[in-house]
Scaffold this motif. Structure first.
Motif, PDB file in Angstrom:
ATOM      1  N   LEU A  94       0.844  -1.197   0.000  1.00 30.72           N
ATOM      2  CA  LEU A  94       0.000   0.000   0.000  1.00 30.72           C
ATOM      3  C   LEU A  94       0.875   1.241   0.000  1.00 30.72           C
ATOM      4  O   LEU A  94       1.850   1.317   0.730  1.00 30.72           O
ATOM      5  N   THR A  95       0.506   2.192  -0.839  1.00 31.75           N
ATOM      6  CA  THR A  95       1.226   3.460  -0.831  1.00 31.75           C
ATOM      7  C   THR A  95       0.207   4.583  -0.768  1.00 31.75           C
ATOM      8  O   THR A  95      -0.959   4.401  -1.090  1.00 31.75           O
ATOM      9  N   VAL A  96       0.678   5.736  -0.331  1.00 31.71           N
ATOM     10  CA  VAL A  96      -0.195   6.905  -0.290  1.00 31.71           C
ATOM     11  C   VAL A  96       0.314   7.886  -1.327  1.00 31.71           C
ATOM     12  O   VAL A  96       1.488   8.224  -1.340  1.00 31.71           O
ATOM     13  N   SER A  97      -0.591   8.279  -2.220  1.00 37.05           N
ATOM     14  CA  SER A  97      -0.147   9.173  -3.271  1.00 37.05           C
ATOM     15  C   SER A  97      -1.028  10.410  -3.307  1.00 37.05           C
ATOM     16  O   SER A  97      -2.197  10.377  -2.931  1.00 37.05           O
ATOM     17  N   ARG A  98      -0.444  11.516  -3.706  1.00 37.77           N
ATOM     18  CA  ARG A  98      -1.188  12.769  -3.692  1.00 37.77           C
ATOM     19  C   ARG A  98      -1.669  13.143  -5.081  1.00 37.77           C
ATOM     20  O   ARG A  98      -2.611  13.893  -5.224  1.00 37.77           O
ATOM     21  N   SER A  99      -0.977  12.672  -6.119  1.00 30.79           N
ATOM     22  CA  SER A  99      -1.379  13.088  -7.460  1.00 30.79           C
ATOM     23  C   SER A  99      -2.257  12.029  -8.106  1.00 30.79           C
ATOM     24  O   SER A  99      -2.184  10.850  -7.781  1.00 30.79           O
ATOM     25  N   THR A 100      -3.111  12.482  -8.999  1.00 27.05           N
ATOM     26  CA  THR A 100      -3.946  11.584  -9.787  1.00 27.05           C
ATOM     27  C   THR A 100      -3.612  11.872 -11.244  1.00 27.05           C
ATOM     28  O   THR A 100      -2.994  12.900 -11.532  1.00 27.05           O
ATOM     29  N   PRO A 101      -4.000  10.994 -12.168  1.00 27.93           N
ATOM     30  CA  PRO A 101      -3.756  11.308 -13.584  1.00 27.93           C
ATOM     31  C   PRO A 101      -4.328  12.684 -13.954  1.00 27.93           C
ATOM     32  O   PRO A 101      -3.671  13.473 -14.635  1.00 27.93           O
ATOM     33  N   ALA A 102      -5.535  12.983 -13.445  1.00 22.66           N
ATOM     34  CA  ALA A 102      -6.161  14.269 -13.767  1.00 22.66           C
ATOM     35  C   ALA A 102      -5.318  15.432 -13.264  1.00 22.66           C
ATOM     36  O   ALA A 102      -5.107  16.417 -13.978  1.00 22.66           O
ATOM     37  N   SER A 103      -4.795  15.298 -12.034  1.00 23.41           N
ATOM     38  CA  SER A 103      -4.039  16.416 -11.482  1.00 23.41           C
ATOM     39  C   SER A 103      -2.692  16.565 -12.184  1.00 23.41           C
ATOM     40  O   SER A 103      -2.198  17.679 -12.375  1.00 23.41           O
ATOM     41  N   THR A 104      -2.093  15.443 -12.592  1.00 20.87           N
ATOM     42  CA  THR A 104      -0.813  15.533 -13.308  1.00 20.87           C
ATOM     43  C   THR A 104      -1.004  16.242 -14.643  1.00 20.87           C
ATOM     44  O   THR A 104      -0.230  17.150 -14.992  1.00 20.87           O
ATOM     45  N   ILE A 105      -2.057  15.841 -15.374  1.00 17.30           N
ATOM     46  CA  ILE A 105      -2.354  16.514 -16.644  1.00 17.30           C
ATOM     47  C   ILE A 105      -2.623  17.999 -16.404  1.00 17.30           C
ATOM     48  O   ILE A 105      -2.108  18.869 -17.115  1.00 17.30           O
ATOM     49  N   ALA A 106      -3.413  18.282 -15.357  1.00 14.98           N
ATOM     50  CA  ALA A 106      -3.763  19.680 -15.063  1.00 14.98           C
ATOM     51  C   ALA A 106      -2.526  20.504 -14.745  1.00 14.98           C
ATOM     52  O   ALA A 106      -2.391  21.642 -15.189  1.00 14.98           O
ATOM     53  N   MET A 107      -1.595  19.926 -13.991  1.00 11.31           N
ATOM     54  CA  MET A 107      -0.387  20.676 -13.629  1.00 11.31           C
ATOM     55  C   MET A 107       0.490  20.946 -14.850  1.00 11.31           C
ATOM     56  O   MET A 107       1.061  22.021 -14.991  1.00 11.31           O
TER      57      MET A 107
END
Lengths: 242, 339
Positions: free
Chosen positions: B4-17
């Motif tokens: 299990l890992t905890v991640s802050r970015s999502t595909p949508a947020s990466t594209i948005a950034m």
């Protein structure tokens, strides 16, 4: 057994209604103390006084020998006092994991990486891991209650105050809750537990106190308390000799 | 547990950034591809975007519903004028100095008005803004009630030639929008940001979990005030003229800003940005119709409050909590474990 939490003559009244009447009791380090009493007896109010969400009118509260009577709620939590709310108070627009993360970073003061590990572990132990990414605002009452327990655990308390977390559980769920709480005790956490589900309480606690009209009316070994005439009369609402 | 890992970015947020970064580069080059009037419009959009982001930070996250942010916009304008006219500072130095003064003044103001709650707090902030307005109307060196203009020499010291000056003020506006949105984003991502979002959702639970509510809100108020002062300084560098009524206008600096945040979506970073774009789209298409324009704005505000109380971004965000700015923490690997 040194006292980790101590109440000395704590007073609180709302107008003419006394909700904490000269309450004195103490909790030993590593001890589990059960609190029972009829509805409206002042049990939750007593938790509000201990955690500092409500100021006392008189008396003193000590945590590990230190007077915390005038401390704000946040400081008491950071000093090791965490509670679950009887009426769940989730952070609705955050996920279950993020709810736990708040407790781990703010209450326990952990760095993000450590906090993440702790939260995942606690969510696993409380059966919430599967729903870790669910928004807390959309949970069922039972899940909210479980989240209350998980969040309080993530604050890494020395004293954990539990307010009616067993109500509405199935037998199986109740058993696993008892296991979880006994597991916490084995890590050295001291517990005060308000509960109406007496058989769950008796499976965990070392000692019982009975509160009615804001007063502590009995205290002692759980079985003896449950069998006493006074408790049967006041708590169960039946005349012992009727 | 181990996978299990905890991640802050999502595909949508990466594209948005990535898209946001690209947009900033294209916008940075605007002086080479846009005309003077477009440049001015874009500059104004950036300033409103900044004000909306800041008001949202205050009201949407810290629950401090202020109708007196014009206090800091006006203060920024006046401090900027004072710093350039009296102290002879270069405009580029005067702007950050104005921001620091704004933050310093906001601290005692916060200590005072934090004694008020809810609607009383809102009125209190407005009173503070009026006090500021009346105070500056008394300072004759800054033109008193009728105001003053920025000396030509100050404007000229900015850059040689009108085009260069226009470009520089445009870049300053773009830069401030980036700084403001970046600062709020960084704050929300920090440990204190976690506390702030908890306060936004439930104050009782927040304080019971070790969060100092007063101190967190105080920090937000002071940061917001400082940055609002910075925006105010730049607004009046563009206008080249300041008067108490223009500087402390509740309409320009707060009412339109609240409109933007409400239609965009309060309590999210995306909301004010979207709201600013919608507001300017409405303004640019309807402003020629005079009164009808304001009626249309009112109708839009009422419709959104009735049918999308969480604003346009709230509609897009939905129950899945889609976000463009990566703020949330998601546990990854749950399904792989078959849980």
């Amino acid at each position: 057994m040194a006292a980790i939490l101590e109440l000395a003559g704590v007073l609180k009244a709302f107008g003419a209604i006394t909700v904490a009447d000269d309450q004195s009791w103490s909790l030993g380090t590593g001890e589990a103390l059960g609190v029972i009493g009829p509805n409206g007896a002042g049990k939750t109010t007593m938790f509000n006084l201990v955690t500092g969400t409500l100021p006392v009118d008189g008396g003193a509260i000590r945590l590990a020998g230190e007077d915390i009577t005038d401390w704000p709620a946040a400081r008491r939590c950071r000093a090791g006092l965490a509670r679950s709310f009887q009426v769940p108070q989730p952070f609705g627009a955050m996920t279950i994991f993020e709810n736990a993360f708040v407790a781990a970073t703010q209450g326990a003061g952990l760095a993000p990486a450590e906090a993440e590990d702790l939260c995942l572990d606690v969510l696993d132990r409380t059966g919430l891991l599967r729903k870790a990414n669910t928004m807390a605002g959309g949970l069922t009452l039972l899940e909210r209650k479980r989240l209350e327990l998980a969040r309080a655990m993530c604050a890494k308390p020395r004293v954990l105050l539990l307010d009616e977390i067993a109500g509405g559980l199935t037998d199986h769920e109740c058993k696993s809750l008892i296991e979880t709480i006994n597991g916490l005790r084995s890590t050295g956490i001291s517990i005060v537990w308000i509960e109406h589900v007496v058989h769950a309480l008796l499976a965990v606690v070392d000692r019982l106190i009975v509160i009615d009209f804001g007063r502590k009316i009995a205290e002692g070994e759980p079985r003896a308390i449950m069998d006493s005439r006074e408790v049967r009369k006041i708590y169960l609402g039946i005349e012992a000799d009727a | 547990m181990t996978n299990l890992t905890v991640s802050r970015s999502t595909p949508a947020s990466t594209i948005a950034m990535v898209a946001l970064g690209t947009a900033i580069i294209i916008l940075f080059a605007a002086p080479w591809w846009a005309g003077r009037s477009e440049l001015r419009l874009l500059g104004e959009i950036f300033l409103y975007m900044s004000l909306a982001t800041l008001w949202n930070f205050l009201a949407g996250y810290a629950g401090l519903v202020s109708v007196g942010q014009q206090a800091y916009v006006g203060l920024g304008g006046y401090m900027f004028f004072a710093a350039t006219i009296f102290w002879g500072l270069s405009p580029l130095v005067a702007l950050p100095i104005a921001a620091l003064i704004g933050a310093a003044i906001s601290a005692p103001v916060a200590a005072l008005i934090f004694r008020l709650r809810g609607a009383y707090f809102a009125i209190g902030t407005w009173v503070v803004a009026e006090v500021f307005r009346l105070t500056f109307a008394q300072i004759s060196a800054l033109g008193g009630g009728s105001g003053t203009s920025l000396p030509v020499s100050v404007a000229q010291s900015l850059a040689d030639g009108r085009d260069a000056r226009e470009a520089l003020t445009y870049w300053l506006a773009l830069g401030i929008a980036v700084v403001v949105i970046g600062a709020v984003f960084a704050f929300l991502r920090s440990r204190r940001g976690v506390a702030l979002m908890a306060i936004r959702d439930n104050e009782l639970a927040a304080k019971s979990l070790g969060i100092d509510i007063w101190w967190t809100k105080f920090t937000v108020y002071v940061v917001t005030a400082g940055l609002t002062t910075l925006v105010g300084g730049l607004i009046f560098l563009q206008k080249l003229r300041i008067s108490p009524d223009a500087a402390f206008s509740v309409n320009d600096s707060t009412a339109f800003v609240i409109f933007i945040v409400v239609i965009g979506g309060i309590g999210t970073l995306e909301g004010p940005i979207l709201g600013t774009l919608v507001y300017f789209a409405l303004r640019e298409t309807l402003a020629d119709y005079g009164t009808i324009y304001l009626i249309a704005l009112g109708v839009v505000a009422i419709a959104i409050m009735l049918f999308a109380p969480k604003g346009l971004w709230g509609l897009i965000r939905g129950h899945r909590g889609t976000e463009l700015f990566p703020l949330s923490r998601r546990v990854r690997g749950l399904t792989e474990k078959g849980q």
